[in-house]
Structures are given as C-alpha cells and as structure tokens.
Motif scaffolding. Structure first.
Motif, mmCIF file in Angstrom:
data_model
loop_
_atom_site.group_PDB
_atom_site.id
_atom_site.type_symbol
_atom_site.label_atom_id
_atom_site.label_comp_id
_atom_site.label_asym_id
_atom_site.label_seq_id
_atom_site.Cartn_x
_atom_site.Cartn_y
_atom_site.Cartn_z
ATOM 1 N N LYS A 53 0.380 -9.548 8.852
ATOM 2 C CA LYS A 53 0.990 -8.746 7.786
ATOM 3 C C LYS A 53 2.338 -8.187 8.208
ATOM 4 N N GLU A 58 4.961 -11.007 8.062
ATOM 5 C CA GLU A 58 5.375 -11.320 6.697
ATOM 6 C C GLU A 58 6.303 -10.242 6.135
ATOM 7 N N ASP A 100 -4.864 -9.884 11.889
ATOM 8 C CA ASP A 100 -4.424 -9.654 10.508
ATOM 9 C C ASP A 100 -3.270 -8.667 10.455
ATOM 10 N N ALA A 129 -4.314 -3.404 9.379
ATOM 11 C CA ALA A 129 -5.506 -4.145 8.990
ATOM 12 C C ALA A 129 -6.654 -3.740 9.911
ATOM 13 N N GLY A 141 2.514 -3.768 10.004
ATOM 14 C CA GLY A 141 1.323 -4.254 9.320
ATOM 15 C C GLY A 141 0.080 -3.511 9.763
#
Length: 222
Positions: free
Chosen positions: A96, A99, A92, A87, A85
C-alpha cells in the motif's frame, strides 16, 4: 536325505516413490519483485522501505497488531514520492505504501549530480539542511535522508538533520527541501530576465620592448 529350503521374502513394490529425506530441503527462495516503471518518464522506479512501525490494540481475545510502512519511490532522475501504508500484515503495508508513493511522485530541480543551492527546511519538529558538494563527495547523510536523496538521483550532497528524529517528519522535511530548489533558469524566467553569457577574459597581449635610446649628452657648461 532331507534338505531344508527357506523361502525368500518377496518385496512388495508400492506405487508412491517418496524422495530421500534430505533432498529438497533448504530455504525457499522468494520470487524477485517485478520492476516497475514510471508512466510519465518511462524509467525504472526504485522502492525503499524507510521505517516499519508496529502498533497493538488490546481486545477481548488478546492483542491485535497493525503495521505501518514508510516507503520512498523514485526514478533516480529527478522524480520522487513518499507513501505511508497501513495494514494488518507487513507485506500488505509495504504494498500500500508503494502504491501511494508511486501515485504522488513529484519532480525536483537538480544540477548534474548535486543540488543547485543550499536549502534549509523544517516539518513539525524535524529540520533538514542540504548543501551542494563537489563531484566525488557522495551522499553524506543519515539513513532516512539518504533514502529520499538517492531515490531522487542526488549523488553528491552534504546534509545535516536537526531536531526531531521521527522518520516520517524527517522524510517530509527532506522532500519539502527538494521541492523548494530552483534553477537559475527558472528564477530568471520568472523575473522576465535573460541570462547573459559571460565571456572569459582574454589573455593580455605581449608588449614588445621599446628600443633603447642612446644617452643624452651632458649640457655644455660656459
């Protein structure tokens, strides 16, 4: 005779009562993240942060930072996933990556608490060797490989990481090695063969000693 009287000062009561300065101080406890469960198996998922990288970009007003987080998610029962992820904030990026890892979970073949056979895999410059181990050995691995194996549910294994030490490549090489594992039942079913059960050899029966015969008489001489 004159007496001097001194007026006592009146206390003005204020409406707001402030607590003592020392009370209520200390570190604020972060709320514990709620446990997540796998949609297919219904088991609780374990999320591990393997590596966090920070990159910067020089702009007109100064520097602009960006973060990337490598996350591994697994249920410790044969399902594991990897996500990366990106960001502007660390939290964040981790969210991410988690997920993405949960959406890309795959199943791997395990034999009890170890792997069914030895496997060697490579991804770009990273090379990973996995070997099965006897019960009680534990996970003999580095930080990056250990995160993937423990999330998948492996408890006894011998590993060796060769080549590049890039965390993303090592994680993908380890996941590729787990995906290449196959059980004996899968190999036999793919070839259209049946697994024959081998019976344990029987213990040899005790042979009773033969009765001793009397000695033969010597031949008569003429």
């Amino acid at each position: 005779m004159e007496t001097n009287t001194v007026a006592e000062p009146t206390k003005v009561e204020s409406g707001d009562h402030r607590p003592a300065r020392g009370s209520g101080r200390g570190r604020r406890s972060r709320p514990e993240p709620e446990p997540t469960f796998d949609e297919q198996s219904g088991k609780e998922l374990v999320e591990k942060v393997v590596f966090i990288n920070r990159s910067s970009k020089v702009v007109k007003g100064g520097r602009r930072f960006n973060f990337s987080a490598l996350i591994v998610v697994g249920d410790r029962h044969g399902r594991v996933g990897v996500g990366l992820g990106k960001a502007g904030e660390v939290a964040d990026a981790i969210r991410k990556g988690g997920e993405m890892a949960r959406s890309e979970m795959v199943g791997v073949s395990l034999k009890d608490a170890t792997i069914p056979h030895e496997v060697f895999s490579h991804y770009c410059g990273a090379r990973v060797l996995l070997r099965p181990a006897s019960p009680g050995t534990g996970v003999i691995a580095g930080k990056t490989v250990r995160a993937v194996l423990e999330s998948a549910g492996v408890k006894d294994v011998l590993t060796k990481s060769l080549g590049s030490k890039n965390a993303a490549n090592v994680v993908k090489a380890t996941l590729q090695a787990l995906l290449s594992l196959r059980l004996r039942e899968e190999i036999y079913s793919g070839r259209g063969l049946e697994i024959k059960k081998v019976q344990a050899p029987k213990a040899p029966e005790e042979v009773s000693p033969s009765p001793s015969l009397p000695p033969s008489p010597p031949p008569a001489t003429a």
